[in-house]
Motif scaffolding. Structure first.
Motif, mmCIF file in Angstrom:
data_model
loop_
_atom_site.group_PDB
_atom_site.id
_atom_site.type_symbol
_atom_site.label_atom_id
_atom_site.label_comp_id
_atom_site.label_asym_id
_atom_site.label_seq_id
_atom_site.Cartn_x
_atom_site.Cartn_y
_atom_site.Cartn_z
ATOM 1 N N GLN A 71 43.616 40.512 47.762
ATOM 2 C CA GLN A 71 42.898 40.809 49.008
ATOM 3 C C GLN A 71 41.553 41.500 48.801
ATOM 4 O O GLN A 71 40.801 41.659 49.746
ATOM 5 C CB GLN A 71 43.770 41.703 49.899
ATOM 6 C CG GLN A 71 45.039 41.059 50.392
ATOM 7 C CD GLN A 71 45.904 42.028 51.171
ATOM 8 O OE1 GLN A 71 45.395 43.021 51.697
ATOM 9 N NE2 GLN A 71 47.198 41.756 51.243
ATOM 10 N N PHE A 72 41.245 41.897 47.580
ATOM 11 C CA PHE A 72 40.064 42.730 47.373
ATOM 12 C C PHE A 72 38.903 41.924 46.798
ATOM 13 O O PHE A 72 38.171 41.288 47.545
ATOM 14 C CB PHE A 72 40.456 43.921 46.496
ATOM 15 C CG PHE A 72 41.540 44.751 47.125
ATOM 16 C CD1 PHE A 72 41.226 45.734 48.051
ATOM 17 C CD2 PHE A 72 42.876 44.511 46.844
ATOM 18 C CE1 PHE A 72 42.207 46.480 48.673
ATOM 19 C CE2 PHE A 72 43.875 45.255 47.450
ATOM 20 C CZ PHE A 72 43.543 46.237 48.373
ATOM 21 N N LEU A 73 38.706 41.907 45.515
ATOM 22 C CA LEU A 73 37.612 41.144 44.919
ATOM 23 C C LEU A 73 37.794 39.654 45.181
ATOM 24 O O LEU A 73 38.873 39.115 44.972
ATOM 25 C CB LEU A 73 37.556 41.407 43.408
ATOM 26 C CG LEU A 73 36.402 40.749 42.657
ATOM 27 C CD1 LEU A 73 35.071 41.379 43.049
ATOM 28 C CD2 LEU A 73 36.617 40.860 41.150
ATOM 29 N N GLN A 74 36.720 39.010 45.622
ATOM 30 C CA GLN A 74 36.767 37.577 45.941
ATOM 31 C C GLN A 74 35.822 36.797 45.022
ATOM 32 O O GLN A 74 34.677 37.201 44.798
ATOM 33 C CB GLN A 74 36.383 37.333 47.402
ATOM 34 C CG GLN A 74 37.274 38.060 48.409
ATOM 35 C CD GLN A 74 38.715 37.622 48.310
ATOM 36 O OE1 GLN A 74 39.024 36.430 48.423
ATOM 37 N NE2 GLN A 74 39.617 38.584 48.098
ATOM 38 N N ILE A 75 36.316 35.678 44.505
ATOM 39 C CA ILE A 75 35.528 34.805 43.633
ATOM 40 C C ILE A 75 35.693 33.376 44.141
ATOM 41 O O ILE A 75 36.823 32.914 44.344
ATOM 42 C CB ILE A 75 36.008 34.901 42.165
ATOM 43 C CG1 ILE A 75 35.952 36.350 41.671
ATOM 44 C CG2 ILE A 75 35.167 34.003 41.276
ATOM 45 C CD1 ILE A 75 36.497 36.536 40.268
ATOM 46 N N PRO A 341 35.128 45.183 37.490
ATOM 47 C CA PRO A 341 35.662 44.850 38.816
ATOM 48 C C PRO A 341 36.940 44.014 38.752
ATOM 49 O O PRO A 341 37.850 44.209 39.562
ATOM 50 C CB PRO A 341 34.519 44.062 39.465
ATOM 51 C CG PRO A 341 33.290 44.519 38.766
ATOM 52 C CD PRO A 341 33.709 44.766 37.349
ATOM 53 N N LEU A 342 37.018 43.099 37.789
ATOM 54 C CA LEU A 342 38.223 42.285 37.660
ATOM 55 C C LEU A 342 39.433 43.133 37.274
ATOM 56 O O LEU A 342 40.536 42.930 37.776
ATOM 57 C CB LEU A 342 38.015 41.186 36.615
ATOM 58 C CG LEU A 342 37.227 39.956 37.053
ATOM 59 C CD1 LEU A 342 36.820 39.120 35.854
ATOM 60 C CD2 LEU A 342 38.043 39.111 38.032
ATOM 61 N N PHE A 343 39.227 44.093 36.370
ATOM 62 C CA PHE A 343 40.348 44.896 35.880
ATOM 63 C C PHE A 343 40.790 45.974 36.874
ATOM 64 O O PHE A 343 41.971 46.304 36.930
ATOM 65 C CB PHE A 343 39.997 45.547 34.546
ATOM 66 C CG PHE A 343 39.892 44.581 33.403
ATOM 67 C CD1 PHE A 343 40.849 43.596 33.234
ATOM 68 C CD2 PHE A 343 38.844 44.649 32.504
ATOM 69 C CE1 PHE A 343 40.763 42.695 32.185
ATOM 70 C CE2 PHE A 343 38.750 43.749 31.454
ATOM 71 C CZ PHE A 343 39.703 42.766 31.289
ATOM 72 N N SER A 344 39.861 46.526 37.622
ATOM 73 C CA SER A 344 40.215 47.689 38.442
ATOM 74 C C SER A 344 39.986 47.500 39.936
ATOM 75 O O SER A 344 40.551 48.245 40.736
ATOM 76 C CB SER A 344 39.435 48.921 37.955
ATOM 77 O OG SER A 344 39.772 49.224 36.615
ATOM 78 N N GLN A 345 39.125 46.593 40.328
ATOM 79 C CA GLN A 345 38.847 46.320 41.741
ATOM 80 C C GLN A 345 38.524 47.599 42.529
ATOM 81 O O GLN A 345 38.963 47.780 43.661
ATOM 82 C CB GLN A 345 40.032 45.604 42.393
ATOM 83 C CG GLN A 345 40.370 44.267 41.744
ATOM 84 C CD GLN A 345 41.234 43.402 42.624
ATOM 85 O OE1 GLN A 345 40.716 42.629 43.419
ATOM 86 N NE2 GLN A 345 42.543 43.514 42.503
ATOM 87 N N GLY A 346 37.776 48.491 41.883
ATOM 88 C CA GLY A 346 37.378 49.713 42.550
ATOM 89 C C GLY A 346 38.410 50.810 42.529
ATOM 90 O O GLY A 346 38.202 51.871 43.116
ATOM 91 N N SER A 347 39.544 50.608 41.841
ATOM 92 C CA SER A 347 40.573 51.649 41.783
ATOM 93 C C SER A 347 40.185 52.708 40.757
ATOM 94 O O SER A 347 39.150 52.623 40.102
ATOM 95 C CB SER A 347 41.935 51.044 41.440
ATOM 96 O OG SER A 347 41.912 50.470 40.143
ATOM 97 N N ASP A 348 41.038 53.700 40.591
ATOM 98 C CA ASP A 348 40.715 54.856 39.761
ATOM 99 C C ASP A 348 40.507 54.496 38.294
ATOM 100 O O ASP A 348 41.201 53.640 37.734
ATOM 101 C CB ASP A 348 41.840 55.884 39.861
ATOM 102 C CG ASP A 348 42.013 56.400 41.275
ATOM 103 O OD1 ASP A 348 41.398 57.428 41.601
ATOM 104 O OD2 ASP A 348 42.733 55.750 42.044
ATOM 105 N N GLY A 349 39.547 55.182 37.681
ATOM 106 C CA GLY A 349 39.347 55.072 36.245
ATOM 107 C C GLY A 349 38.696 53.799 35.778
ATOM 108 O O GLY A 349 38.907 53.374 34.641
ATOM 109 N N GLU A 350 37.888 53.169 36.617
ATOM 110 C CA GLU A 350 37.242 51.923 36.216
ATOM 111 C C GLU A 350 36.364 52.153 34.997
ATOM 112 O O GLU A 350 35.603 53.104 34.929
ATOM 113 C CB GLU A 350 36.401 51.378 37.374
ATOM 114 C CG GLU A 350 35.782 50.028 37.078
ATOM 115 C CD GLU A 350 35.136 49.408 38.300
ATOM 116 O OE1 GLU A 350 35.861 48.937 39.189
ATOM 117 O OE2 GLU A 350 33.900 49.422 38.378
ATOM 118 N N GLY A 351 36.479 51.256 34.009
ATOM 119 C CA GLY A 351 35.682 51.393 32.793
ATOM 120 C C GLY A 351 36.322 50.665 31.631
ATOM 121 O O GLY A 351 37.016 49.660 31.812
#
Length: 525
Positions: A71-75, A341-351
């Motif tokens: 539902q979050f990142l769209q491609i 963005p693919l791995f975390s979709q804006g959630s905690d600890g992106e990097g």
């Protein structure tokens, strides 16, 4: 003087980066989200009661199912096809092993530079005080972060050496034509990319990567010659958060996710991966399928297992995991716009922290996830609120031994309980091996000026509470401040971090806090 294999190393790095450049993502940055909603604060907690009457979340949201994470990142289809093609071409071009003579031996690697030089020095001092003889290398990313005295004198005295990033990647004596053809010059490095680069550029075949603010509390040398590292080649440690990787990543990486089989379930309370007793199935024409709306995407076989990884420490073997390392570096080079963005979709600890395990899963290599959940360090303030200051991560060798024994007796809990009374490891579980002192950093002057070691009433406090002697085996905080005194006041080492700080005032502060820590030793558990 160059080492004999310098030319071989430079050529090797040029070939790797040419593959990265040739297969770079060819689509606009992935920043199209269906709504402004993000997956914030997705704390991993298997004790969460999904049947709470007040919990209005849907079943798939509770589960972090494939439909929820979609539902979050769209491609769009065109972007997906392009990203998949680039990923596949890169993967097919990567080598399984490095050229002979590029790497050898075991060692510890840090990313230093600027303010991180001080934190790295403090950790290196601690490592040597523990009796470790492991060679250590510190990546210095930029020229203005290089400190001559610490790299030429201080680190070598501690059997450590600096690696200056530009000179390590590209030949500084290259001809004009060679320099013009340098593919690496087309890349700009920063931030999270440095960890994967530090591993790649280190001279070691087997690496223990540590953040500059990560301090081992026991001698770590044995990790390299023991299981689980010897049988897996990659060890990662858990973070606080649930995995929020987009289903699109698995399509891009060509990783099939099962609709019928599940992975062992992570139990952070007991520090173990246990059989999934009753997966939610639904009837099918030929066989049962998982109820995909009620099961986490990352519980399904083929996916990257929960929980997320905490990259304050990481172990990797280049002899077995070079392909995974190169893919992880690719993920980081193009991370901010594409793979983070693919791995975390804006959630905690992106990097960078998700890239190493994801790359290892993508290339089908083994790995070991430490099962013992991290220990949150901190203290209770005057309002009786917990203030987190660091993370304790556990010994992977003891974690492996503990869980091997636990699995043997998983069907005989009575005998397991009897065994626990007789065996120290089984009774107490793995010991803490690393203190990731990440918030706040152990900079004595900043701790004073920002009042991080002073409470609301003006009294000094212990950053990690009174339980550290039980957790680490000694008064960790007192030892670190003693090391600060030795480095900054006894040896009088000059560092850019403390430029402009009066040395007398700095050492007075260190002395006063040491007196406080000594006076409160009796309060430790």
């Amino acid at each position: 003087m160059k080492k004999p294999n310098s030319k071989l190393r430079y050529d090797y790095f040029q070939k790797i980066f040419k593959k990265f450049h040739d297969n770079k993502p060819k689509v606009p940055p992935l920043n199209n989200y269906s709504t402004s909603k993000r997956i914030y604060h997705a704390r991993y907690d298997t004790e969460n009661k999904d049947n709470n009457e007040d919990d209005q979340r849907s079943e798939d949201e509770k589960a972090f199912s494939e439909s929820y994470l979609s539902q979050f990142l769209q491609i769009d289809d065109e972007e997906l096809e392009s990203m998949t093609e680039s990923h596949a071409k890169l993967l097919s071009s990567l080598d399984d092993t490095p050229p002979e003579g590029i790497y050898s031996g075991n060692g510890i690697v840090f990313v230093g530079g600027g303010s991180f030089n001080w934190l790295t020095l403090l950790s290196v001092k601690s490592i040597r005080a523990l009796g470790s003889e492991m060679p250590i290398e510190i990546l210095i990313p930029k020229l203005d972060e290089y400190e001559l005295d610490i790299c030429a004198r201080i680190f070598p005295a501690l059997s450590a050496r600096c690696i200056y990033l530009p000179y390590a990647l590209s030949d500084p004596d290259a001809s004009d034509s060679e320099a013009e053809a340098d593919i690496i010059s087309k890349f700009e490095f920063k931030g999270y990319q440095y960890k994967a680069l530090a591993i790649l550029l280190s001279s070691f075949e087997n690496v223990l990567l540590l953040d500059s603010d990560n301090i081992p509390v026991h001698r770590p040398d044995y990790l390299f010659s023991s299981e689980p590292f010897t049988n897996n080649g990659l060890i990662v440690w858990p973070d606080f958060w649930r995995r929020a990787t987009s289903p699109y990543y698995y399509k891009i990486a060509g990783i099939p996710i099962s609709k019928t089989e599940v992975l062992p379930k992570y139990d952070e309370v007991n520090g173990a991966y246990v059989p999934y007793d009753a997966p939610p199935y639904e009837g099918g024409d030929d066989h049962e399928h998982l109820n995909l709306d009620r099961i986490p995407l990352h519980q399904r076989k083929g996916a990257i297992p929960d929980p997320t990884s905490e990259s304050g420490q990481l172990m990797i073997s280049k002899s077995t995991h070079s392909k995974a390392l190169h893919l992880a570096l690719y993920y980081n080079l193009y991370g901010p716009n594409y793979f983070y963005p693919l791995f975390s979709q804006g959630s905690d600890g992106e990097g960078d922290k998700e890239t190493f395990l994801a790359a290892t899963v993508a290339v089908g290599k083994p790995f070991y996830q430490v099962a013992k959940f991290l220990n949150a360090f901190g203290y209770f303030n005057s309002k009786n609120e917990f203030e987190g200051t660091g993370m304790g991560q556990y010994d992977p060798v003891e974690d492996y031994e503990y869980n091997q024994q636990r699995q043997l007796y998983q069907n005989n809990l009575k005998q397991w309980e009897v065994l626990k009374t007789k065996d120290h490891l089984l009774k107490n579980g793995p010991r803490i091996l690393f203190v990731h002192a990440n918030f706040p950093k152990l900079n004595p002057w900043k701790l004073k000026s920002e009042k991080k070691i002073i409470d609301s009433k003006g009294n000094r406090l212990r950053l990690y509470g009174t339980g550290m002697k039980v957790r680490t085996g000694y008064d960790f905080e007192f030892v670190q401040w003693s090391n600060m005194k030795f480095l900054l006041c006894d040896l009088k080492i000059e560092l850019i971090t403390f430029k402009g700080v009066d040395r007398v005032d700095l050492c007075k502060e260190i002395h006063e806090h040491l007196l406080f820590l000594k006076s409160t030793m009796s309060s430790m558990e």
